[in-house]
Design a protein around this motif. Structure first.
Motif, short mmCIF file in Angstrom:
data_model
loop_
_atom_site.label_atom_id
_atom_site.label_comp_id
_atom_site.label_asym_id
_atom_site.label_seq_id
_atom_site.Cartn_x
_atom_site.Cartn_y
_atom_site.Cartn_z
N VAL A 358 12.10 -7.62 -1.21
CA VAL A 358 11.85 -6.27 -0.68
C VAL A 358 12.54 -6.09 0.67
CG1 VAL A 358 9.71 -6.88 0.53
CG2 VAL A 358 10.04 -4.55 -0.33
N ASP A 359 13.14 -4.92 0.87
CA ASP A 359 13.69 -4.60 2.20
C ASP A 359 13.22 -3.22 2.69
OD1 ASP A 359 15.33 -2.67 0.94
OD2 ASP A 359 17.02 -4.03 0.81
N GLY A 360 12.35 -2.60 1.90
CA GLY A 360 11.82 -1.31 2.33
C GLY A 360 10.91 -0.72 1.28
N ALA A 361 10.38 0.44 1.62
CA ALA A 361 9.50 1.15 0.69
C ALA A 361 9.81 2.64 0.75
CB ALA A 361 8.04 0.90 1.04
N LEU A 362 9.81 3.27 -0.41
CA LEU A 362 9.88 4.72 -0.49
C LEU A 362 8.45 5.22 -0.44
CD1 LEU A 362 11.65 7.26 -0.91
CD2 LEU A 362 11.24 6.98 -3.38
N VAL A 363 8.14 6.04 0.56
CA VAL A 363 6.76 6.43 0.82
C VAL A 363 6.57 7.92 0.55
CG1 VAL A 363 4.95 6.54 2.57
CG2 VAL A 363 6.55 4.62 2.56
N ALA A 364 5.52 8.23 -0.17
CA ALA A 364 5.17 9.63 -0.44
C ALA A 364 4.18 10.11 0.61
CB ALA A 364 4.56 9.77 -1.83
N ARG A 365 4.47 11.27 1.20
CA ARG A 365 3.49 11.90 2.08
C ARG A 365 2.39 12.52 1.21
NH1 ARG A 365 5.35 12.01 7.28
NH2 ARG A 365 7.63 12.02 7.55
N MET A 366 1.15 12.38 1.67
CA MET A 366 0.01 12.84 0.89
C MET A 366 -0.74 13.95 1.62
SD MET A 366 0.45 10.54 -1.51
CE MET A 366 -1.04 10.50 -2.51
N ARG A 367 -1.54 14.69 0.86
CA ARG A 367 -2.50 15.62 1.43
C ARG A 367 -3.81 15.43 0.66
NH1 ARG A 367 0.99 20.18 -0.88
NH2 ARG A 367 0.43 20.19 -3.08
N LEU A 368 -4.89 15.85 1.28
CA LEU A 368 -6.19 15.71 0.64
C LEU A 368 -6.54 16.98 -0.11
CD1 LEU A 368 -8.19 13.84 3.42
CD2 LEU A 368 -7.02 12.90 1.42
N GLY A 369 -6.82 16.83 -1.41
CA GLY A 369 -7.14 17.96 -2.26
C GLY A 369 -8.63 18.10 -2.51
N MET A 370 -8.97 18.44 -3.73
CA MET A 370 -10.36 18.65 -4.10
C MET A 370 -11.12 17.33 -4.14
SD MET A 370 -10.65 21.91 -4.50
CE MET A 370 -12.16 22.07 -5.45
N ALA A 371 -12.42 17.42 -3.91
CA ALA A 371 -13.26 16.22 -3.95
C ALA A 371 -13.41 15.73 -5.38
CB ALA A 371 -14.63 16.52 -3.35
N ASP A 372 -13.48 14.40 -5.54
CA ASP A 372 -13.70 13.82 -6.86
C ASP A 372 -15.20 13.61 -7.09
OD1 ASP A 372 -14.40 11.61 -5.37
OD2 ASP A 372 -12.57 10.50 -5.80
N ALA A 373 -15.54 12.86 -8.14
CA ALA A 373 -16.96 12.67 -8.49
C ALA A 373 -17.73 11.95 -7.39
CB ALA A 373 -17.06 11.88 -9.80
N SER A 374 -17.03 11.16 -6.57
CA SER A 374 -17.70 10.44 -5.49
C SER A 374 -17.92 11.31 -4.26
CB SER A 374 -16.88 9.21 -5.10
OG SER A 374 -15.68 9.60 -4.44
N GLY A 375 -17.34 12.51 -4.26
CA GLY A 375 -17.46 13.39 -3.11
C GLY A 375 -16.32 13.27 -2.12
N ARG A 376 -15.40 12.31 -2.34
CA ARG A 376 -14.27 12.13 -1.44
C ARG A 376 -13.10 12.99 -1.91
NH1 ARG A 376 -12.63 6.11 -0.80
NH2 ARG A 376 -11.88 6.79 1.23
N GLN A 377 -12.36 13.54 -0.96
CA GLN A 377 -11.19 14.34 -1.30
C GLN A 377 -10.12 13.46 -1.93
OE1 GLN A 377 -11.05 16.31 2.80
NE2 GLN A 377 -10.12 17.88 1.50
N THR A 378 -9.51 13.97 -2.98
CA THR A 378 -8.50 13.21 -3.72
C THR A 378 -7.13 13.36 -3.06
OG1 THR A 378 -9.71 13.63 -5.76
CG2 THR A 378 -7.42 12.90 -5.97
#
Length: 485
Positions: A358-378
Motif C-alpha cells: 500500500v502507498d495510499g488510500a482513496l478516501v470518500a467524504r461522508m455525510r450523516l443521513g437518516m438514523a438507522d434502527a439503532s438511532g445513529r445517523q447512517t
C-alpha cells in the motif's frame, strides 16, 4: 458526613498530573501519575452522596462508588478498598482502562455544572495503595470442594469467574491458548494505558489462591470440548472474540495492511521482551512510516497512540462519522490529539492504492443521513468528493467477531446465534450443552473489560447454583434427572 462531603461547590475537578505530550510520546509508560493522599481525599470529598447514585447505576459491576468515595474522604482507605473489591475483581484495572466518561463519571449528577468526581482515578489510587500496603490477599475458601470447574479463556471474564469460584472452594483450571494469562488486557491494551505488571500480579494472586493455569492450550487441538466436559463438573467458555472484521474495498489485500490485534500484539510482546520477528524486521513497526488507522473505537485509539510512540512520521485516523458520534472514549481522543494524531472525520476508505504494498488510500467524504434502527445517523458518501491520502501502513480497527467455536472445539451441539456468538440462557448463562456455561464477549459481542468482569462473576454464581442443584437430594416423588432440567 456533610462536613467532609459535598465539596463540589468550592473544590474544582482535578485529575492526577498528566505527563506532557512530548515526553509521553517517547515511551510506553502510563501517562497519569498517582494521586497523593490529600488530593485523593479532596477529590473524593466532591461527591454529592446523592440519593440515587447514577454512577453506580451505570457501572456494569454496580460498584458502591459513593460509599468508597466517602471512606476515602474520611481517610479510611483500607475499608474503601474492601468495599471497592467486593463488587469488582480488578478495580485497579478498571480504574485505568474503563471509559469513565461514558459510564460512572459521565452519569455523575454534578457533571453538568461542576464536572464529575474523578471516580476512575480514585479507584486506581485506592487499589494501588492496597497492593502497596499488603491488603490484597489471595482468596482462601473456608471449605474445599471436590468439584472441578474448567474455564476456557484467561481474559477478564474467565479470571473473574475463577476467583469467584475459588472463593466458594471449587477446584478451578483455566485453559488459554496464549503463553500468558490476561487476554486482551495483556496483548491488546497498550502499556501506556495498562502496564503489564498490573495484569501479571493479578495472575499471580489467582495462582496463589490455587487456581491452575494451563497455558499454550488450545481447545480443539490439545483436547476437545467433549473431553474437557468429561474431566470437569462444569465448563465456562470465556474466550472473547478475536476474529477481525475486514473491509471489502479494492486493494484490501495489498501488503502493509494489517488487522489491529496483530499490530497491537506485536507491540505488546516486544514490550514484554519477547522475540517478535515481524516487528524486528520492520513489518509491524510504524517507525518512519505514514500510518493510517481505520476505525473509531477504543482499539483504534490504542493503535494510533502506539504508532506515535513507535516513531511514525504521521498518524491519521479515518472515521466515517463525526466526533460526536465516535464510539471511543473522548478522553482517549483528546490524549491522542495532544500526542499528534490527526483525526479525519466523516471519511472512509474507498480503495487502497499501490502495487504490491500500500502507498495510499482513496478516501470518500461522508455525510450523516437518516438514523438507522439503532438511532445513529447512517454515514453516506458524497458523490464526487473523493480524495487521496498517502500511507505506508494501514491498520484496520473495525471491531471483532467470534470465531467458529463449534467447529474449533469439535462440538457441533454448541448452539450459536446468527452473529456467531454463543447462545446462552439469560437466566443462568448455560449454553445448549448441559453444564457448559458462557460469559463475556463470546456471548454479548465485543464489549468492555468491565462487562466481561460482570459476566464472569454472574457465570460463577450460576455454576455454583448448578452444582448445588445437582447435589441436592430429589424431593419426594421427584425423579433425580428433573433437578438438572
Amino acid at each position: 458526613m456533610a462536613e467532609r462531603m459535598l465539596k463540589f461547590v468550592n473544590i474544582e475537578q482535578r485529575m492526577p498530573d498528566k505527563r506532557g505530550a512530548d515526553e509521553r510520546r517517547t515511551d510506553f509508560h502510563e501517562i497519569y501519575a498517582e494521586f497523593q493522599e490529600n488530593a485523593a481525599r479532596e477529590q473524593s470529598a466532591r461527591c454529592s452522596q446523592c440519593g440515587i447514585p447514577f454512577c453506580q447505576v451505570h457501572c456494569p459491576v454496580q460498584n458502591n462508588i459513593p460509599d468508597w468515595l466517602r471512606l476515602t474522604a474520611e481517610g479510611r482507605l483500607e475499608e474503601a478498598y474492601e468495599v471497592s473489591q467486593a463488587t469488582n475483581n480488578f478495580p485497579e484495572i478498571c480504574g485505568r482502562i474503563c471509559p469513565q466518561d461514558r459510564l460512572c463519571e459521565g452519569n455523575c449528577v454534578i457533571e453538568k455544572d461542576f464536572n464529575s468526581v474523578t471516580i476512575g482515578s480514585v479507584e486506581k489510587y485506592i487499589t494501588d495503595t492496597a497492593w502497596e500496603q499488603g491488603w490484597v490477599k489471595p482468596v482462601a475458601p473456608s471449605v474445599e470442594r471436590a468439584e472441578s470447574i474448567g474455564i476456557i479463556g484467561a481474559g477478564p471474564g474467565g479470571m473473574a469467574a475463577a476467583e469467584e469460584l475459588r472463593r466458594r472452594g471449587y477446584q478451578v483450571v483455566v485453559y488459554d491458548r496464549y503463553d500468558r494469562a490476561g487476554g486482551l488486557m495483556m496483548y491488546g491494551i497498550p502499556s501506556f494505558k495498562l502496564e503489564k505488571d498490573i495484569v501479571e500480579r493479578r495472575t499471580r494472586l489467582l495462582a496463589d489462591a490455587a487456581v491452575e493455569f494451563r497455558l499454550n492450550f488450545e481447545v480443539g487441538r490439545d483436547a476437545s470440548l467433549g473431553e474437557l466436559r468429561e474431566k470437569h463438573d462444569a465448563i465456562l467458555i470465556a474466550t472473547g472474540v478475536y476474529r477481525a472484521r475486514d473491509i471489502s474495498v479494492p486493494g484490501a489485500s495489498l501488503g502493509n495492511i494489517f488487522p489491529a490485534m496483530r499490530y497491537l500484539t506485536a507491540s505488546n510482546r516486544k514490550g514484554l521482551g519477547d522475540s517478535v520477528p515481524d516487528f524486528d524486521d520492520g513489518t509491524l513497526n510504524a517507525k518512519g512510516k505514514r500510518v493510517v488507522v481505520v476505525g473509531g473505537g477504543d482499539t483504534a485509539m490504542d493503535c494510533v497512540r502506539t504508532a506515535v510512540r513507535q516513531g511514525a512520521t504521521s498518524v491519521k485516523c479515518l472515521y466515517r462519522r463525526d466526533r460526536d458520534n465516535m464510539p471511543g472514549s473522548m478522553r482517549e481522543v483528546r490524549n491522542a490529539e495532544e500526542e499528534g494524531v490527526e483525526f479525519v472525520w466523516l471519511s472512509a476508505p474507498k480503495a487502497f492504492l499501490g502495487n504490491e504494498t500500500v502507498d495510499g488510500a482513496l478516501v470518500a467524504r461522508m455525510r450523516l443521513g437518516m438514523a438507522d434502527a439503532s438511532g445513529r445517523q447512517t454515514p453516506e458518501p458524497i458523490d464526487g468528493a473523493d480524495y487521496r491520502i498517502d500511507a505506508d501502513m494501514v491498520i484496520k480497527a473495525l471491531g471483532f467477531d467470534p470465531e467458529d467455536l463449534p467447529q474449533i472445539f469439535g462440538e457441533p451441539g454448541l448452539e450459536v446465534s446468527r452473529w456467531g456468538t454463543i447462545k446462552a440462557s439469560f437466566r443462568n448463562q448455560m449454553t445448549s450443552l448441559e453444564g457448559v456455561f458462557a460469559a463475556g464477549d463470546i456471548v454479548r459481542g465485543a464489549s468492555l473489560v468491565v462487562w466481561a468482569i460482570r459476566d464472569g462473576r454472574d457465570a460463577a454464581a450460576s455454576i455454583h447454583s448448578f452444582i448445588q442443584q445437582r447435589l441436592a437430594p430429589p424431593a419426594e416423588g421427584e425423579a433425580p434427572e428433573a433437578l438438572a432440567s
